[in-house]
Design an enzyme around this catalytic site. Structure first.
Site, PDB file in Angstrom:
ATOM      1  N   ARG A 198      41.737  78.798  34.928  1.00  0.00           N
ATOM      2  CA  ARG A 198      42.537  79.628  36.285  1.00  0.00           C
ATOM      3  C   ARG A 198      43.153  79.244  36.622  1.00  0.00           C
ATOM      4  NH1 ARG A 198      38.372  82.764  36.625  1.00  0.00           N
ATOM      5  NH2 ARG A 198      36.363  83.052  37.854  1.00  0.00           N
TER       6      ARG A 198
ATOM      7  N   HIS B  65      45.337  87.729  33.456  1.00  0.00           N
ATOM      8  CA  HIS B  65      44.191  87.605  33.553  1.00  0.00           C
ATOM      9  C   HIS B  65      43.289  88.724  33.090  1.00  0.00           C
ATOM     10  CE1 HIS B  65      41.292  85.615  36.319  1.00  0.00           C
ATOM     11  NE2 HIS B  65      40.471  85.874  35.629  1.00  0.00           N
TER      12      HIS B  65
END
Ligand code: NDP
Ligand code: OXD
Length: 312
Positions: A227, A275
């Site tokens: 993250r 991502h």
């Protein structure tokens, strides 16, 4: 009834697949005409603020993502079990990313790329894999899968988790007390932690300064596929510029999409992906959650329920 509430993914396709696999059980999408009190399960990704309104008989929240940090911060998340996605296909894709970036940095890709740009023939020999230590932060589903893929390549492996783990061929470290010892022998630091108040900002200047120096000629490396909230990007940019870090591979960012004016874009030793390290696969995802719903409707326990107090 199953309600789908997905953002940034093709909700219609997931709904079609669930309708087929759960038939005759009813499947509806956000915005359709249904009584919210009839909803037993809601399947979510990035739910909007009103997502859970009126779901007075909800039995569980099913998360399309493996990571539930954002979901747990939803201000109106109902007090029912949250089931997260655990899937071989997702693990495979994540480990593909980890192996690609670890091997690239082990073989000093940044250095040879610079040499090629400069048309420079410089015979530098990278260390053997067993002379290079890869430290995995997070020894859960993804961390352990990455280990099974890195181990046959011959790397020296160590791992760090909240509670102690015994994993064949891996030096184990646990908790805050052993964090520095873990870092001090690590050449390539791979982050596969969940984002929690304890792990927020863990990839920072202090952490980078504690990594082993001298293992990789151009300096230690970080690989973050977990993250963006784990990393301090200003610290990463500074460490990449002053040599504290030799290189970084980043799949996630403090703000996504990564703003065009981020200094990270311009650094030749920073490898950015948007991502995409791993994505929840529709086919295996529908299969996984169909089984969970059918088992639960048949009176069996939910599996892979998130521990809300722990935050993962
Ligand atoms: P798991 O919950 O299976 O594993 C988490 C691991 O982290 C455990 O080993 C746990 O320790 C450890 N951990 C948690 N808190 C701490 C702490 N404070 N200190 C040390 N160790 C800690 O998670 P997964 O492996 O399934 O997933 C990890 C993360 O990967 C997800 O949360 C998500 O954010 C990210 N992800 C990113 C994707 C991408 O596309 N970039 C795709 C999928 C996931 P213990 O074993 O003791 O509990
Ligand atoms: C996840 C993700 O958590 O894709 O599954 O980031």
């Amino acid at each position: 009834m199953l309600l789908l509430h997905l953002s940034d993914v093709d909700e219609a396709r997931w709904a079609e697949a669930f309708t087929q696999s759960l038939a005759p059980y009813k499947v509806v999408r956000q915005g359709e005409d249904f009584d919210p009190a009839d909803v037993d399960y809601i399947f979510v990704w990035k739910p909007r603020p009103e997502a859970f309104e009126g779901l007075s008989n909800l039995k569980a929240v099913l998360s399309l993502g493996a990571g539930v940090d954002a979901l747990l911060k939803h201000p109106r998340l109902p007090d029912v079990p949250v089931v997260r996605f655990i899937d071989k296909d997702l693990s495979q894709r994540m480990s593909d990313y980890v192996v690609a970036h670890v091997t690239m940095h082990h073989r000093q890709f940044t250095r040879f790329q610079a040499d090629q740009k400069a048309r420079r023939w410089s015979q530098f020999y990278p260390p053997a894999a067993n002379e290079t230590t890869v430290g995995i932060m997070g020894l859960g589903v993804l961390g352990q899968d990455a280990i099974t893929r890195l181990r046959p390549l011959g790397f020296d492996l160590r791992g760090w988790s909240r509670t102690p783990k015994v994993i064949d061929g891996v030096a184990g470290f646990a908790g805050a007390a052993q964090f520095d010892a873990f870092l001090s022998g690590t050449d390539i630091l791979v982050n596969l932690l969940p984002l929690t108040p304890e792990t927020q900002g863990i990839l920072n200047a202090e952490t980078f300064a504690k990594l082993r120096r001298g293992g990789l000629a151009s300096g230690p490396v970080i690989v973050n596929a977990a993250r963006g909230g784990h990393q301090r990007e200003a610290d990463i940019a500074a460490a990449l510029a002053d040599g504290t870090l030799g290189a970084a591979s980043l799949d996630v960012f403090e703000v996504e999409p990564l703003p065009a004016d981020s200094p990270l874009w311009g650094l030749e030793n920073c490898f950015i992906t948007p991502h995409i390290a791993a994505i929840s696969n529709e086919k295996t995802g529908v299969h996984y959650f169909t089984r969970i719903i059918q088992d639960h409707l048949a009176g069996r326990e939910l599996i892979n329920v998130v521990d809300r107090a722990r935050g993962y």
